[in-house]
Design a protein around this motif. Structure first.
Motif, PDB file in Angstrom:
ATOM      1  N   GLY A  36       4.930 -19.408  12.153  1.00 22.60           N
ATOM      2  CA  GLY A  36       5.994 -20.321  12.030  1.00 22.60           C
ATOM      3  C   GLY A  36       6.622 -20.643  13.264  1.00 22.60           C
ATOM      4  O   GLY A  36       6.706 -19.963  14.358  1.00 22.60           O
ATOM      5  N   PRO A  37       7.379 -21.947  13.428  1.00 24.29           N
ATOM      6  CA  PRO A  37       7.774 -22.366  14.849  1.00 24.29           C
ATOM      7  C   PRO A  37       9.223 -21.563  15.017  1.00 24.29           C
ATOM      8  O   PRO A  37       9.869 -21.056  14.294  1.00 24.29           O
ATOM      9  N   GLY A  38       9.170 -21.073  16.381  1.00 22.97           N
ATOM     10  CA  GLY A  38      10.163 -20.105  16.778  1.00 22.97           C
ATOM     11  C   GLY A  38      10.469 -18.873  16.292  1.00 22.97           C
ATOM     12  O   GLY A  38      11.371 -18.302  16.153  1.00 22.97           O
ATOM     13  N   ALA A  39       9.064 -18.324  15.720  1.00 25.16           N
ATOM     14  CA  ALA A  39       9.392 -16.832  15.143  1.00 25.16           C
ATOM     15  C   ALA A  39       9.974 -15.937  16.017  1.00 25.16           C
ATOM     16  O   ALA A  39       9.638 -15.859  17.367  1.00 25.16           O
ATOM     17  N   PRO A  40      10.920 -15.036  15.543  1.00 28.63           N
ATOM     18  CA  PRO A  40      11.588 -14.033  16.259  1.00 28.63           C
ATOM     19  C   PRO A  40      10.875 -12.768  16.628  1.00 28.63           C
ATOM     20  O   PRO A  40       9.587 -12.760  16.184  1.00 28.63           O
ATOM     21  N   HIS A 207      12.086 -28.547  18.356  1.00 27.20           N
ATOM     22  CA  HIS A 207      11.770 -27.368  19.439  1.00 27.20           C
ATOM     23  C   HIS A 207      12.777 -26.202  18.898  1.00 27.20           C
ATOM     24  O   HIS A 207      12.592 -25.290  19.673  1.00 27.20           O
ATOM     25  N   PHE A 208      13.702 -26.333  18.230  1.00 26.18           N
ATOM     26  CA  PHE A 208      14.815 -25.253  18.066  1.00 26.18           C
ATOM     27  C   PHE A 208      14.802 -24.678  16.620  1.00 26.18           C
ATOM     28  O   PHE A 208      14.678 -25.524  15.517  1.00 26.18           O
ATOM     29  N   THR A 209      14.342 -23.564  16.141  1.00 24.22           N
ATOM     30  CA  THR A 209      14.259 -22.891  14.844  1.00 24.22           C
ATOM     31  C   THR A 209      15.299 -21.794  14.724  1.00 24.22           C
ATOM     32  O   THR A 209      15.505 -20.938  15.755  1.00 24.22           O
ATOM     33  N   LEU A 210      16.137 -21.663  13.623  1.00 28.18           N
ATOM     34  CA  LEU A 210      17.041 -20.615  13.313  1.00 28.18           C
ATOM     35  C   LEU A 210      16.316 -19.717  12.235  1.00 28.18           C
ATOM     36  O   LEU A 210      15.879 -20.299  11.383  1.00 28.18           O
ATOM     37  N   THR A 211      16.750 -18.481  12.607  1.00 30.87           N
ATOM     38  CA  THR A 211      16.093 -17.462  11.478  1.00 30.87           C
ATOM     39  C   THR A 211      17.202 -16.405  11.449  1.00 30.87           C
ATOM     40  O   THR A 211      17.751 -15.891  12.266  1.00 30.87           O
ATOM     41  N   GLY A 212      17.526 -16.059   9.941  1.00 31.73           N
ATOM     42  CA  GLY A 212      18.140 -14.976   9.655  1.00 31.73           C
ATOM     43  C   GLY A 212      17.720 -13.849   8.527  1.00 31.73           C
ATOM     44  O   GLY A 212      16.879 -14.684   7.963  1.00 31.73           O
ATOM     45  N   ASP A 213      18.089 -12.812   8.811  1.00 32.43           N
ATOM     46  CA  ASP A 213      17.730 -11.897   7.797  1.00 32.43           C
ATOM     47  C   ASP A 213      18.736 -10.844   7.613  1.00 32.43           C
ATOM     48  O   ASP A 213      19.691 -10.611   8.300  1.00 32.43           O
ATOM     49  N   THR A 214      18.708 -10.164   6.173  1.00 33.91           N
ATOM     50  CA  THR A 214      19.828  -9.216   6.039  1.00 33.91           C
ATOM     51  C   THR A 214      18.851  -8.124   5.018  1.00 33.91           C
ATOM     52  O   THR A 214      17.710  -8.492   4.389  1.00 33.91           O
ATOM     53  N   SER A 215      19.242  -6.598   5.437  1.00 31.54           N
ATOM     54  CA  SER A 215      18.287  -5.697   4.572  1.00 31.54           C
ATOM     55  C   SER A 215      19.134  -4.510   4.313  1.00 31.54           C
ATOM     56  O   SER A 215      20.033  -4.399   5.056  1.00 31.54           O
ATOM     57  N   PHE A 216      18.798  -3.835   3.411  1.00 33.02           N
ATOM     58  CA  PHE A 216      19.384  -2.431   2.875  1.00 33.02           C
ATOM     59  C   PHE A 216      18.306  -1.626   2.693  1.00 33.02           C
ATOM     60  O   PHE A 216      17.389  -1.493   2.164  1.00 33.02           O
ATOM     61  N   GLU A 240      11.316 -23.805  21.985  1.00 33.70           N
ATOM     62  CA  GLU A 240      10.138 -24.024  22.491  1.00 33.70           C
ATOM     63  C   GLU A 240      10.443 -24.862  23.752  1.00 33.70           C
ATOM     64  O   GLU A 240      10.880 -25.836  23.846  1.00 33.70           O
ATOM     65  N   ILE A 241       9.636 -24.094  24.792  1.00 31.41           N
ATOM     66  CA  ILE A 241      10.067 -24.515  26.074  1.00 31.41           C
ATOM     67  C   ILE A 241       8.662 -25.109  26.622  1.00 31.41           C
ATOM     68  O   ILE A 241       8.472 -25.857  27.736  1.00 31.41           O
ATOM     69  N   PHE A 242       7.447 -24.820  25.851  1.00 28.23           N
ATOM     70  CA  PHE A 242       6.057 -25.547  26.414  1.00 28.23           C
ATOM     71  C   PHE A 242       5.363 -25.262  25.103  1.00 28.23           C
ATOM     72  O   PHE A 242       5.277 -24.314  24.350  1.00 28.23           O
ATOM     73  N   GLY A 243       4.193 -26.420  24.902  1.00 29.82           N
ATOM     74  CA  GLY A 243       3.818 -26.412  23.730  1.00 29.82           C
ATOM     75  C   GLY A 243       2.357 -27.193  24.154  1.00 29.82           C
ATOM     76  O   GLY A 243       2.260 -28.266  24.846  1.00 29.82           O
ATOM     77  N   ARG A 251       1.712 -22.046  22.965  1.00 33.36           N
ATOM     78  CA  ARG A 251       3.458 -22.170  23.003  1.00 33.36           C
ATOM     79  C   ARG A 251       4.092 -20.906  23.640  1.00 33.36           C
ATOM     80  O   ARG A 251       3.863 -20.094  23.768  1.00 33.36           O
ATOM     81  N   VAL A 252       5.275 -21.307  24.286  1.00 32.11           N
ATOM     82  CA  VAL A 252       6.009 -20.503  24.855  1.00 32.11           C
ATOM     83  C   VAL A 252       7.611 -20.667  24.251  1.00 32.11           C
ATOM     84  O   VAL A 252       8.264 -21.846  24.290  1.00 32.11           O
ATOM     85  N   ASP A 253       8.265 -19.608  23.456  1.00 23.78           N
ATOM     86  CA  ASP A 253       9.340 -19.990  23.160  1.00 23.78           C
ATOM     87  C   ASP A 253      10.510 -18.731  23.728  1.00 23.78           C
ATOM     88  O   ASP A 253       9.926 -17.618  24.058  1.00 23.78           O
ATOM     89  N   LEU A 254      11.613 -19.246  24.098  1.00 22.89           N
ATOM     90  CA  LEU A 254      12.812 -18.319  24.437  1.00 22.89           C
ATOM     91  C   LEU A 254      13.538 -18.142  23.239  1.00 22.89           C
ATOM     92  O   LEU A 254      13.756 -18.876  22.259  1.00 22.89           O
ATOM     93  N   ILE A 255      13.801 -16.710  23.153  1.00 23.59           N
ATOM     94  CA  ILE A 255      14.282 -16.004  21.919  1.00 23.59           C
ATOM     95  C   ILE A 255      15.657 -15.579  22.127  1.00 23.59           C
ATOM     96  O   ILE A 255      16.049 -14.762  23.266  1.00 23.59           O
ATOM     97  N   ALA A 256      16.723 -15.898  21.579  1.00 24.97           N
ATOM     98  CA  ALA A 256      18.078 -15.144  21.535  1.00 24.97           C
ATOM     99  C   ALA A 256      18.351 -14.617  20.187  1.00 24.97           C
ATOM    100  O   ALA A 256      18.556 -15.295  19.265  1.00 24.97           O
ATOM    101  N   GLU A 257      18.799 -13.419  20.345  1.00 24.21           N
ATOM    102  CA  GLU A 257      19.118 -12.608  18.919  1.00 24.21           C
ATOM    103  C   GLU A 257      20.443 -11.938  18.972  1.00 24.21           C
ATOM    104  O   GLU A 257      20.713 -11.576  19.959  1.00 24.21           O
ATOM    105  N   SER A 258      21.021 -11.736  17.722  1.00 23.03           N
ATOM    106  CA  SER A 258      22.254 -11.069  17.664  1.00 23.03           C
ATOM    107  C   SER A 258      21.752  -9.961  16.546  1.00 23.03           C
ATOM    108  O   SER A 258      21.403 -10.601  15.225  1.00 23.03           O
ATOM    109  N   ASN A 259      22.017  -8.700  16.667  1.00 17.69           N
ATOM    110  CA  ASN A 259      21.726  -7.770  15.697  1.00 17.69           C
ATOM    111  C   ASN A 259      22.723  -6.655  15.399  1.00 17.69           C
ATOM    112  O   ASN A 259      23.093  -6.284  16.296  1.00 17.69           O
ATOM    113  N   ILE A 260      23.147  -6.933  13.954  1.00 12.90           N
ATOM    114  CA  ILE A 260      24.263  -6.041  13.410  1.00 12.90           C
ATOM    115  C   ILE A 260      23.602  -5.004  12.637  1.00 12.90           C
ATOM    116  O   ILE A 260      22.824  -5.105  11.764  1.00 12.90           O
TER     117      ILE A 260
END
Length: 335
Positions: A36-40, A207-216, A240-243, A251-260
């Motif tokens: 998928g696009p922008g996969a983390p 070019h911008f995809t947001l992904t979120g998850d939660t787990s226990f 996505e900065i290149f396609g 494809r080249v994606d820049l990724i930024a994540e926050s992880n709690i």
């Protein structure tokens, strides 16, 4: 309950996802396949594999821990994890995975503990809120989703994940003095674990995809006690900065994540809480993903603990939140 209300509820849940030295039990991250696009990288992707498709995945994670005077001369120095995963798509919306971990744990003056961890089994069910034949609603993933047809990119992709581990890891490794390492330095958990999770992903604009998850994840008891349960909330943005779909480098994606990560306290063999364990940590994690041809992907991430609230932090060492950093490299191949 109307589709409009339920859709709003899922979106709220999705965006909410944005948001132990004494006996550290080697908690570490999960698996994010690169579809998928922008996969983390660390945040779990909701994309299923597709009917009859295979996946080979390798994740390498290195954690370097702060050294504390109170733990001398037995400071835990670093952990290295290797997670090898094989996946198969039973249908376009149902995928199964086998995970085999291997760990190397180094402790000052006591040496190195290494070996296989506990084998894991996972099942993923993927669905979407989108449109088919002019009717908007909830649908199971179909072939148009798993191959990434352009008209599906605006759909809200979601999945549920469940799994467990079985005891295959080493629990009897010995240090340089011939004594058995503490459970936190063993590569297995000595008892099964069980996990449930939810993930969602949506392209917010081109070019911008947001992904979120939660787990226990819950750990079961063994002779020496019980590791604390873990709750995770992750959010990742991929830009996505290149396609170039016709080239080798596609494809080249820049990724930024926050992880709690929230860890409850460990319990000893007498079912008493170990007060110098557990807590809550926030990581900020820059990274990248590179896609080669149509079936190979390489991802990288650096995780830095930027905020933490640990129980009796001055007594902890070698636990989550007390790293200098965590470095992650993933390689994915599908066929």
């Amino acid at each position: 309950m109307s589709y409009r209300f339920f859709y709003s509820f899922i979106l709220i849940l999705f965006f909410c996802c944005a948001s132990n030295a004494g006996k550290v039990y080697a908690h570490h991250g999960g698996v994010s396949t690169a579809f998928g696009p922008g996969a983390p990288v660390e945040t779990a992707s909701p994309m299923t594999l597709g009917k009859g498709k295979f996946l080979l995945y390798e994740k390498i994670e290195f954690a370097s821990f702060e050294q504390k005077s109170h733990a001398d001369p037995k400071n835990i120095e670093n952990f290295t994890f290797f997670n090898t995963l094989v996946g198969y798509g039973i249908t376009d919306y149902l995928s199964i995975y086998l995970v085999m971990p291997y760990a190397i744990k180094e402790q000052d003056s006591l040496g190195t503990s290494k070996g296989f961890g506990d084998a894991g089994f996972l099942v993923q069910y993927g669905f979407k809120y989108g449109e088919r034949n002019g009717i908007r609603g909830f649908y199971n993933n179909g072939p148009e989703d798993t191959i990434g047809e352009s008209y599906t990119t605006n759909d809200l992709k979601m999945s549920f994940l469940g799994g467990f581990t079985v005891q295959t890891g080493d629990i009897t490794n010995e240090d340089n003095k011939g004594n058995r390492f503490d459970m936190g330095m063993q590569t297995g958990f000595a008892a099964p674990t069980f996990m449930t999770g939810f993930s969602a992903s949506k392209m917010l604009f081109q070019h911008f995809t947001l992904t979120g998850d939660t787990s226990f994840t819950t750990f079961t008891r063994h002779d020496e006690g019980k590791p604390g349960n873990e709750i995770r909330f992750n959010l990742a943005g991929g830009y996505e900065i290149f396609g170039n779909l016709q080239g080798f480098l596609q494809r080249v994606d820049l990724i930024a994540e926050s992880n709690i990560l929230h860890l409850t306290k460990d319990e000893d063999e007498h079912r008493h809480d170990e007060d110098d364990s557990g807590g809550t940590i926030l990581y900020l994690s820059p990274g990248f993903r590179v896609s080669l041809k149509k079936n190979i992907s390489i991802g990288g991430l650096l995780k830095f603990p930027v905020w933490k609230d640990l129980n009796r932090e001055p007594e902890q060492q070698g636990a989550e939140g007390l790293e200098h950093f965590r470095a992650i490299l993933t390689v994915t191949c599908s066929f």
